[in-house]
Design a protein around this motif. Structure first.
Motif, PDB file in Angstrom:
ATOM      1  N   ASN A 152       0.817  -1.208   0.000  1.00  0.00           N
ATOM      2  CA  ASN A 152       0.000   0.000   0.000  1.00  0.00           C
ATOM      3  C   ASN A 152       0.853   1.261   0.000  1.00  0.00           C
ATOM      4  O   ASN A 152       0.510   2.263  -0.621  1.00  0.00           O
ATOM      5  N   ARG A 153       1.984   1.205   0.715  1.00  0.00           N
ATOM      6  CA  ARG A 153       2.875   2.360   0.714  1.00  0.00           C
ATOM      7  C   ARG A 153       3.476   2.570  -0.679  1.00  0.00           C
ATOM      8  O   ARG A 153       3.604   3.701  -1.143  1.00  0.00           O
ATOM      9  N   PHE A 154       3.839   1.481  -1.360  1.00  0.00           N
ATOM     10  CA  PHE A 154       4.401   1.609  -2.713  1.00  0.00           C
ATOM     11  C   PHE A 154       3.382   2.265  -3.653  1.00  0.00           C
ATOM     12  O   PHE A 154       3.745   3.024  -4.545  1.00  0.00           O
TER      13      PHE A 154
ATOM     14  N   ALA B  94       3.099  -3.033  -7.445  1.00  0.00           N
ATOM     15  CA  ALA B  94       3.368  -2.943  -6.007  1.00  0.00           C
ATOM     16  C   ALA B  94       3.319  -4.317  -5.368  1.00  0.00           C
ATOM     17  O   ALA B  94       4.101  -4.646  -4.483  1.00  0.00           O
ATOM     18  N   GLU B  95       2.406  -5.144  -5.867  1.00  0.00           N
ATOM     19  CA  GLU B  95       2.267  -6.507  -5.361  1.00  0.00           C
ATOM     20  C   GLU B  95       3.570  -7.285  -5.567  1.00  0.00           C
ATOM     21  O   GLU B  95       4.084  -7.921  -4.652  1.00  0.00           O
ATOM     22  N   ILE B  96       4.096  -7.189  -6.782  1.00  0.00           N
ATOM     23  CA  ILE B  96       5.330  -7.932  -7.068  1.00  0.00           C
ATOM     24  C   ILE B  96       6.519  -7.338  -6.305  1.00  0.00           C
ATOM     25  O   ILE B  96       7.303  -8.057  -5.710  1.00  0.00           O
ATOM     26  N   MET B  97       6.623  -5.987  -6.285  1.00  0.00           N
ATOM     27  CA  MET B  97       7.756  -5.354  -5.611  1.00  0.00           C
ATOM     28  C   MET B  97       7.778  -5.648  -4.110  1.00  0.00           C
ATOM     29  O   MET B  97       8.826  -5.592  -3.479  1.00  0.00           O
ATOM     30  N   SER B  98       6.590  -5.938  -3.535  1.00  0.00           N
ATOM     31  CA  SER B  98       6.550  -6.194  -2.092  1.00  0.00           C
ATOM     32  C   SER B  98       6.478  -7.681  -1.771  1.00  0.00           C
ATOM     33  O   SER B  98       6.325  -8.060  -0.622  1.00  0.00           O
ATOM     34  N   SER B  99       6.608  -8.537  -2.795  1.00  0.00           N
ATOM     35  CA  SER B  99       6.381  -9.968  -2.570  1.00  0.00           C
ATOM     36  C   SER B  99       7.434 -10.601  -1.663  1.00  0.00           C
ATOM     37  O   SER B  99       7.156 -11.575  -0.992  1.00  0.00           O
ATOM     38  N   SER B 100       8.645 -10.062  -1.664  1.00  0.00           N
ATOM     39  CA  SER B 100       9.600 -10.529  -0.665  1.00  0.00           C
ATOM     40  C   SER B 100      10.353  -9.312  -0.129  1.00  0.00           C
ATOM     41  O   SER B 100      10.438  -8.279  -0.785  1.00  0.00           O
TER      42      SER B 100
ATOM     43  N   GLU C 201      13.478  -8.970   0.397  1.00  0.00           N
ATOM     44  CA  GLU C 201      14.709  -8.706  -0.356  1.00  0.00           C
ATOM     45  C   GLU C 201      14.404  -7.946  -1.645  1.00  0.00           C
ATOM     46  O   GLU C 201      15.120  -7.006  -1.998  1.00  0.00           O
ATOM     47  N   LEU C 202      13.333  -8.352  -2.332  1.00  0.00           N
ATOM     48  CA  LEU C 202      12.982  -7.676  -3.581  1.00  0.00           C
ATOM     49  C   LEU C 202      12.547  -6.236  -3.287  1.00  0.00           C
ATOM     50  O   LEU C 202      12.934  -5.302  -3.991  1.00  0.00           O
ATOM     51  N   ALA C 203      11.771  -6.063  -2.218  1.00  0.00           N
ATOM     52  CA  ALA C 203      11.314  -4.725  -1.837  1.00  0.00           C
ATOM     53  C   ALA C 203      12.511  -3.828  -1.515  1.00  0.00           C
ATOM     54  O   ALA C 203      12.558  -2.662  -1.915  1.00  0.00           O
ATOM     55  N   ASP C 204      13.495  -4.379  -0.809  1.00  0.00           N
ATOM     56  CA  ASP C 204      14.695  -3.602  -0.468  1.00  0.00           C
ATOM     57  C   ASP C 204      15.461  -3.218  -1.736  1.00  0.00           C
ATOM     58  O   ASP C 204      15.931  -2.089  -1.878  1.00  0.00           O
ATOM     59  N   TYR C 205      15.575  -4.161  -2.650  1.00  0.00           N
ATOM     60  CA  TYR C 205      16.265  -3.916  -3.923  1.00  0.00           C
ATOM     61  C   TYR C 205      15.587  -2.760  -4.669  1.00  0.00           C
ATOM     62  O   TYR C 205      16.240  -1.814  -5.113  1.00  0.00           O
ATOM     63  N   PHE C 206      14.268  -2.863  -4.744  1.00  0.00           N
ATOM     64  CA  PHE C 206      13.473  -1.841  -5.432  1.00  0.00           C
ATOM     65  C   PHE C 206      13.692  -0.463  -4.787  1.00  0.00           C
ATOM     66  O   PHE C 206      13.969   0.525  -5.468  1.00  0.00           O
ATOM     67  N   GLU C 207      13.612  -0.430  -3.458  1.00  0.00           N
ATOM     68  CA  GLU C 207      13.740   0.869  -2.772  1.00  0.00           C
ATOM     69  C   GLU C 207      15.155   1.443  -2.870  1.00  0.00           C
ATOM     70  O   GLU C 207      15.340   2.652  -2.979  1.00  0.00           O
ATOM     71  N   GLU C 208      16.151   0.562  -2.843  1.00  0.00           N
ATOM     72  CA  GLU C 208      17.533   1.040  -3.011  1.00  0.00           C
ATOM     73  C   GLU C 208      17.713   1.635  -4.401  1.00  0.00           C
ATOM     74  O   GLU C 208      18.370   2.647  -4.591  1.00  0.00           O
TER      75      GLU C 208
ATOM     76  N   ILE D 258      15.390   2.999  -6.382  1.00  0.00           N
ATOM     77  CA  ILE D 258      14.743   4.302  -6.610  1.00  0.00           C
ATOM     78  C   ILE D 258      15.355   5.409  -5.762  1.00  0.00           C
ATOM     79  O   ILE D 258      15.117   6.576  -6.014  1.00  0.00           O
ATOM     80  N   LYS D 259      16.160   5.039  -4.778  1.00  0.00           N
ATOM     81  CA  LYS D 259      16.896   6.076  -4.048  1.00  0.00           C
ATOM     82  C   LYS D 259      17.876   6.752  -5.003  1.00  0.00           C
ATOM     83  O   LYS D 259      18.096   7.943  -4.953  1.00  0.00           O
ATOM     84  N   GLU D 260      18.461   5.953  -5.881  1.00  0.00           N
ATOM     85  CA  GLU D 260      19.452   6.493  -6.814  1.00  0.00           C
ATOM     86  C   GLU D 260      18.827   6.956  -8.122  1.00  0.00           C
ATOM     87  O   GLU D 260      19.381   7.795  -8.818  1.00  0.00           O
ATOM     88  N   PHE D 261      17.686   6.354  -8.450  1.00  0.00           N
ATOM     89  CA  PHE D 261      17.017   6.734  -9.697  1.00  0.00           C
ATOM     90  C   PHE D 261      15.524   6.853  -9.404  1.00  0.00           C
ATOM     91  O   PHE D 261      14.774   5.888  -9.497  1.00  0.00           O
ATOM     92  N   PRO D 262      15.091   8.060  -9.014  1.00  0.00           N
ATOM     93  CA  PRO D 262      13.743   8.196  -8.435  1.00  0.00           C
ATOM     94  C   PRO D 262      12.602   8.212  -9.461  1.00  0.00           C
ATOM     95  O   PRO D 262      11.756   9.096  -9.429  1.00  0.00           O
ATOM     96  N   LYS D 263      12.580   7.233 -10.358  1.00  0.00           N
ATOM     97  CA  LYS D 263      11.421   7.087 -11.239  1.00  0.00           C
ATOM     98  C   LYS D 263      10.871   5.672 -11.037  1.00  0.00           C
ATOM     99  O   LYS D 263      11.230   4.742 -11.779  1.00  0.00           O
TER     100      LYS D 263
END
Lengths: 95, 476
Positions: free
Chosen positions: B303-305, B316-322, B324-331, B333-338
């Motif tokens: 929901n936050r995504f 959002a469902e896929i990005m939050s499915s694990s 580790e994947l959620a952390d990868y995604f958030e790391e 977009i920290k460097e490339f915020p799109k």
């Protein structure tokens, strides 16, 4: 409390006991007597007494998640009637 | 007549403790048979089991994560039956007073949300492992797994389709891994599922007779077995027969379920409180302390995504499915915020690559930072999206930075208008027939010209500039 013949057969079956007819009737009588004796507890007035499952009032005995020494495998298998490759061997069971 | 299935799931998750539930033996998988045993787990007479505190903590974490009420007082029970994988002749479990009850989780199928109730969660010990000799009339018993801690999570019969069952199972699987209480490895049996299923005419109140399905050891098997079972029960009823209550085993090779035992042979477990183990009392302080250790859960993260990054629900469902994947995604977009571009690349290229190689995200050959750098190169117009895909493959194979690959291979996008104009003029001169066709109205030929220019420039020409120049020149 009386116990029926069928109940004796069922309990014997659950405990993997083979009973012949003579014993079934004998045990039905004896177990019936025991249950009747226990039934005397039912005559006590327990109004207001909380049901209990333990004879002592202690709670929460814990151990920490710390590894201890395992039993030597030969020792673990020492009483096995049959063993092979470190396994206990039992008659085939499926299902 | 239209039927509706009524499904409830029982899930066993192995807890990731170092030692067994009632003794200090190791829980690690794959050791030689009977090397992780002691008198307690072998069920020797006179031994005293003592509860592993971490088992309780992990179970309470799960209870909190699934919105359960943690019971202040619970107790242990003996479940009596004879089977060679059970050395004591009983399994220590919880029966009348489980540690947690009355929970729920929310699942989503086809974009609609649904709440699935959780009846109870209880702790118990696992049994040993049996191997049946195919040629000789015996079975081998390994007690290494005996006493490994499990939690059983029982759902309410709220599930109405195999898809919902799959979504519920995936959601629980994701939760146990998020909160770090189980590795959820289905192949090694640390996450197992049984299903109770019956069918009834749509709209009916009364439940039909259910069967219990066992051996559903992958997400795919669960859905397939449920589909099979729904059809099997439907056919029986349509033919005027009656479904019998029984346990059925899923056969993944034949894609069928077969009867294992009927209710007449059903077990009579004679549960009673285990006198060796004291009642468990959990106070609010303990629960509150454990609550603080929980990470953000998948549902909330999803929901936050959606709200924070404006991601579509499916992304959002896929990005939050694990986690580790959620952390990868958030790391990333920290460097490339799109965020949407990042999720596109993760879902398309990255997960495609990882699936093909049978890897999980924590083994990704491309770091989140390198993926962000690649996306920056596209964003700045230094390389085209098409070229980026070949750079991506190169990164996966060599582990090198995208900038290095682009530079070494000379993949920088051509944005020099005069250089592109030159190529375009040449292409037009070589294809006079198509030029004429385009000018007579076959506007679709624009694709052909773009293709030729890209071929000539090995994909390096900036597509936007190519299009503009082509349209200009063709209009002359």
């Amino acid at each position: 409390m009386k116990i029926t013949r069928d109940e004796i057969v069922h309990v014997a079956d659950l405990a993997r006991l083979e009973l012949d007819e003579k014993f079934i009737n004998k045990f039905a009588g004896q177990i019936g007597d025991i249950l009747e004796y226990v039934d005397t507890l039912g005559r006590i007035d327990t109004k207001g007494v909380v049901p209990t499952s333990h004879a002592i009032s202690l709670i929460n005995a814990f151990r920490e998640d710390v590894l201890e020494k395992h039993l030597d495998r030969d020792l673990a298998l020492a009483n096995a009637p049959e063993k092979e490759d470190g396994n206990f061997i039992v008659p085939k069971v499926i299902g | 007549m239209e039927f509706e299935p009524v499904i409830g799931l029982e899930i066993h998750a192995q807890l990731k403790t170092n030692t067994k539930i009632f003794c200090g033996c190791s829980t690690s998988f794959g050791a030689p048979p009977n090397t992780h045993t002691c008198p307690v787990c072998l069920g020797m007479p006179g031994v005293l089991p003592v509860l592993n505190k971490k088992v309780v903590e992990y179970t309470i974490r799960m209870a909190i994560a699934t919105n359960c009420k943690v019971e202040r007082r619970s107790r242990w029970a003996r479940k009596n039956y004879f089977y060679p994988d059970l050395p004591k002749g009983y399994q220590i479990s919880q029966y009348e007073l489980p540690v947690a009850q009355f929970g729920y989780i929310d699942i989503e199928t086809d974009g609609s949300r649904k709440r699935i109730g959780i009846t109870r969660i209880h702790m118990e010990e696992d049994a040993g492992k049996l191997t049946h000799d195919p040629d000789r009339p015996f079975s081998m018993v390994d007690f290494n797994r005996t006493g490994v801690p499990l939690i059983e999570i029982v759902s309410e019969p709220d599930i109405r389709s195999p898809e919902e069952a799959g979504a519920y199972l995936r959601q629980l699987h994701s939760i146990v891994r998020y909160i770090g209480i189980s590795d959820g490895n289905m192949e090694e049996g640390s996450f197992r599922c049984d299903a109770n299923i019956s069918i009834r005419p749509k709209g009916a109140e009364r439940l039909g007779t259910r069967s219990e399905l066992k051996n559903l050891n992958s997400f795919k098997h669960v859905e397939k077995a449920l589909y099979y079972e729904i059809n099997r029960q439907k056919e029986i009823i349509i033919d005027g027969g009656r479904v019998v209550q029984e346990t059925r085993l899923w056969n993944p090779d034949k894609n069928i379920t077969t009867s294992m035992r009927s209710k007449e042979e059903a077990h009579d477990y004679r549960y009673f409180p285990d006198p060796d183990l004291l009642p468990l009392v959990v106070d609010n302080e303990w629960i509150d302390a454990l609550k603080k250790t929980l990470p953000e859960l998948p549902d909330r993260k999803k929901n936050r995504f959606i709200s924070e990054f404006n991601l579509p629900s499916s992304d959002a469902e896929i990005m939050s499915s694990s986690r580790e994947l959620a952390d990868y995604f958030e790391e990333c977009i920290k460097e490339f915020p799109k965020p949407k571009q990042v999720s596109n690349w993760i879902m398309g290229e990255l997960l495609g690559l990882l699936n093909a190689e049978g890897k999980t995200i924590d083994r990704s050959p491309i770091s989140s930072s390198n993926l962000a750098r690649l996306l920056k190169l596209i964003d700045k117009g230094i390389i085209s999206g098409k070229i980026a895909k070949t750079v991506f493959e190169d990164m996966a194979n060599t582990g090198r930075h995208p900038e290095e690959i682009v530079e070494k291979k000379g993949l920088v996008q051509v944005t020099d208008v005069s250089a592109i104009e030159e190529v375009v003029s040449q292409i037009l001169a070589d294809n006079l027939k198509e030029v004429e066709g385009y000018r007579k109205g076959k506007k679709k030929l624009i694709g052909f010209f773009v293709g030729q220019v890209m071929k000539e420039t090995k994909g390096k020409a900036n597509p936007k500039i190519v299009n503009e120049i082509l349209k200009d020149k063709l209009a002359e």
